[in-house]
Write an enzyme that holds these catalytic residues in place. Structure first.
Site, PDB file in Angstrom:
ATOM      1  N   LYS B  80       7.582   0.004   7.986  1.00 45.20           N
ATOM      2  CA  LYS B  80       6.276   0.552   7.580  1.00 45.20           C
ATOM      3  C   LYS B  80       5.894   1.668   8.539  1.00 45.20           C
ATOM      4  O   LYS B  80       6.080   1.522   9.765  1.00 45.20           O
ATOM      5  CB  LYS B  80       5.238  -0.570   7.593  1.00 45.20           C
ATOM      6  CG  LYS B  80       3.865  -0.161   7.096  1.00 45.20           C
ATOM      7  CD  LYS B  80       2.930  -1.364   7.044  1.00 45.20           C
ATOM      8  CE  LYS B  80       1.580  -1.003   6.463  1.00 45.20           C
ATOM      9  NZ  LYS B  80       0.680  -2.181   6.350  1.00 45.20           N
ATOM     10  N   SER B 149      -1.382  -2.752   2.009  1.00 49.03           N
ATOM     11  CA  SER B 149      -1.002  -1.412   2.414  1.00 49.03           C
ATOM     12  C   SER B 149       0.508  -1.226   2.603  1.00 49.03           C
ATOM     13  O   SER B 149       0.974  -0.086   2.694  1.00 49.03           O
ATOM     14  CB  SER B 149      -1.701  -1.083   3.732  1.00 49.03           C
ATOM     15  OG  SER B 149      -1.345  -2.022   4.741  1.00 49.03           O
ATOM     16  N   SER B 173      -2.054  -7.415   3.268  1.00 53.30           N
ATOM     17  CA  SER B 173      -1.130  -6.279   3.079  1.00 53.30           C
ATOM     18  C   SER B 173       0.351  -6.594   3.127  1.00 53.30           C
ATOM     19  O   SER B 173       1.165  -5.708   2.885  1.00 53.30           O
ATOM     20  CB  SER B 173      -1.428  -5.197   4.116  1.00 53.30           C
ATOM     21  OG  SER B 173      -2.661  -4.589   3.839  1.00 53.30           O
TER      22      SER B 173
END
Lengths: 80, 456
Positions: B80, B149, B173
């Protein structure tokens, strides 16, 4: 019913307060743009205000059951 | 024969250890899938093709000479884009940090590199890992959100771009996008994995996690990344886990005790989601699990609100300085959170932290010795349309309480969108949680397959 009324009243009070603070801080125009977020924030404040807490209700963050014993924790940052 | 990119970590590791598959072949095949599908799905912020191939060649040589270091040796990983990577752009999905190149690796990347994993690149995050819509598309239906996210990481794993990718969870997330993409997600206990060098959303909520295609792979990642790190003040002073070992030596006659989350909290789910939970619980009970209903404590009724107050307050402080100079460069949702967060009274923040501790204590008591894990829907409904990243209501309570939670896929709905369930355990009981998840995975025997995405 009275509990619902209390929550609705708390919501209305919290929204008025945060809206007033927002106008002072960010201005009327910006306050209108962020109204949904302000509403979600004030609803959350209102809900929390209905819980009863006393001196035995220690806050949760950075204490032993959420991580390391603070006595042995460094004070470094999580990011740079 | 399966193509290498479709293998799980465990399958690929076995083949690599036997010499049947080389890291070069595996990485090349993952890069081929990325090449084919990335223009369509937009899961990556940065793809490091030369760096990944160079590392794959080095790993192949090392393994030929000395054997494997462990199950992650030669395994490609997506990160990420809030995980700092030495010399590789880390943008936080933002205009503010669009060209930021860290000069060191975060603790998780240090650990991954030490275990021999190969960094493919950086996956898309919503801006500052917050609530703005993602540019990434859901591979099961491109008119739906992949969640956020950790959008890019979930999609990359779901379509075979890599067998594992990292995420982070402040509300929902990791496990929400895992559910929307039909894969496994693990959010460990708060404090279990060091966040040093990962850009924060909220210091007291952020927890690193990851997405994989099976539960055992989630255990491999936990074993590699867990452990005390004094550089992260939220790090728990506990040794690394050995959860993979405990899965491999499990008693096959063992059956779990599972508490089905009931009451007003469970009513947040729609009918389809409730029906899925019911079918799953029936199947688990039919296979010998001891299943009972559990009403959550009253403190749950304010826990999502506590999450909002803590998240916004801390995010406001994280971004305060840059926001004061460049507010216009922030995406609308994260900017409004920063601005609302600066208006939250300190009393509300303290109340939120008080409720958080009370809820954690209540949940520890509720799970107690009665259950190995709780079972709840993963999300209130299947992935919605992409104006939002979806509702984190079924993740935020466990994130806020710091409890570990595991998503597993369970079905596709009639229009082909994934449904999942989530298991939750007491703090620092990931081994038990993974054991329950592995047992459920084997019992349900669900294989959603890889979503078919036409290349552009």
């Amino acid at each position: 019913m009275s509990e619902m009324n209390t929550l609705e009243e708390a919501r209305a009070r919290a929204y008025l307060k945060i809206r007033e603070a927002s106008v002072v801080r960010w201005g009327e125009e910006r306050t209108a743009e962020i109204e949904d977020t302000l509403r979600k924030t004030s609803d959350s404040i209102a809900r929390l205000s209905l819980f009863k807490f006393d001196h035995t209700d220690t806050p949760g963050a950075f204490l032993s059951e959420f991580g390391v014993d603070p006595e042995t924790a460094s004070q470094g940052n999580t990011s740079e | 024969m399966s193509r290498p990119s479709s293998l799980t970590i465990s399958q690929a590791a076995r083949q690599i250890a036997r010499g049947d598959l080389s890291p070069v072949e595996l990485v090349q095949d993952c890069l081929d899938v990325i090449e084919m599908l990335e223009p369509r799905l937009r899961a990556w912020e940065t793809i490091d093709r030369p760096g990944a191939m160079e590392t794959a060649h080095a790993a192949t040589n090392e393994i030929t000479k000395n054997g494997v270091r462990g199950p992650l040796h030669g395994i490609p990983v997506g990160l990420k884009d809030i995980y700092f990577t030495n010399g590789m752009r880390t943008s936080m999905g933002s205009r503010v940090y669009a060209n930021f190149i860290p000069e060191y690796d975060c603790a998780a990347v240090e650990a991954l590199k030490a275990s021999g994993a190969i960094i493919l690149g950086k996956t898309v995050t919503t801006e500052f890992a917050s609530g703005d819509p993602s540019v990434t598309l859901n591979p099961w239906n491109q008119g739906r959100t992949p969640g956020g996210s950790s959008s890019g990481s979930s999609v990359a794993v779901a379509v075979g771009m890599c067998p594992v990718a990292t995420g982070s969870q402040t509300a929902g997330s990791v496990n929400r996008p895992a559910a929307y993409n039909g894969i496994v997600g693990l959010k460990p206990t708060y404090g279990r994995v060091s966040r040093w060098g990962v850009f924060p959303v909220s210091w007291t909520l952020d927890t690193l996690g990851w997405m994989t295609r099976e539960v055992r792979d989630a255990a491999i990642m936990l074993d590699a990344l867990s452990g005390y790190d004094p550089r992260d003040p939220g790090s728990a002073n506990r040794p690394p886990t050995s959860s993979t070992l405990s899965l491999d030596y499990e008693d096959l006659a063992w059956t779990p005790r599972i508490g089905i989350v009931a009451g007003p909290f469970a009513d947040l789910a729609d009918l389809e989601t409730k029906a899925n939970l019911h079918q799953v619980s029936e199947a688990l009970a039919g296979a010998g699990a001891i299943v009972d209903f559990i009403d959550l404590p009253d403190s749950v009724l304010g826990i999502n609100e506590a999450q909002v107050i803590i998240d916004y307050s801390e995010a406001a402080q994280v971004h305060r300085e840059i926001h004061s100079q460049r507010a216009i460069d922030f995406a609308p949702n994260v900017r409004s959170r920063i601005e609302a967060g600066q208006l939250i009274p300190s009393s509300a923040y303290v109340q939120a932290q008080q409720l958080r501790r009370r809820f954690r204590r209540d949940m520890e008591d509720a799970i107690g010795g009665a259950f190995d894990a709780l079972l709840s829907p993963a999300t209130p409904a299947v992935a919605p349309t992409p104006e939002t990243t979806g509702n984190p209501a079924f993740q935020a309570p466990w994130t806020t309480a710091g409890l570990p939670a595991l998503n597993i896929p369970t079905a596709l709905n009639p229009v082909g969108l994934p449904l999942g369930v989530q298991f939750i355990a007491r703090g620092f009981e990931e081994e038990r949680l993974l054991r329950v998840g592995r047992w459920a995975e084997r019992t349900l025997d669900v294989d959603l397959g890889v979503p078919e995405v036409a290349p552009r």
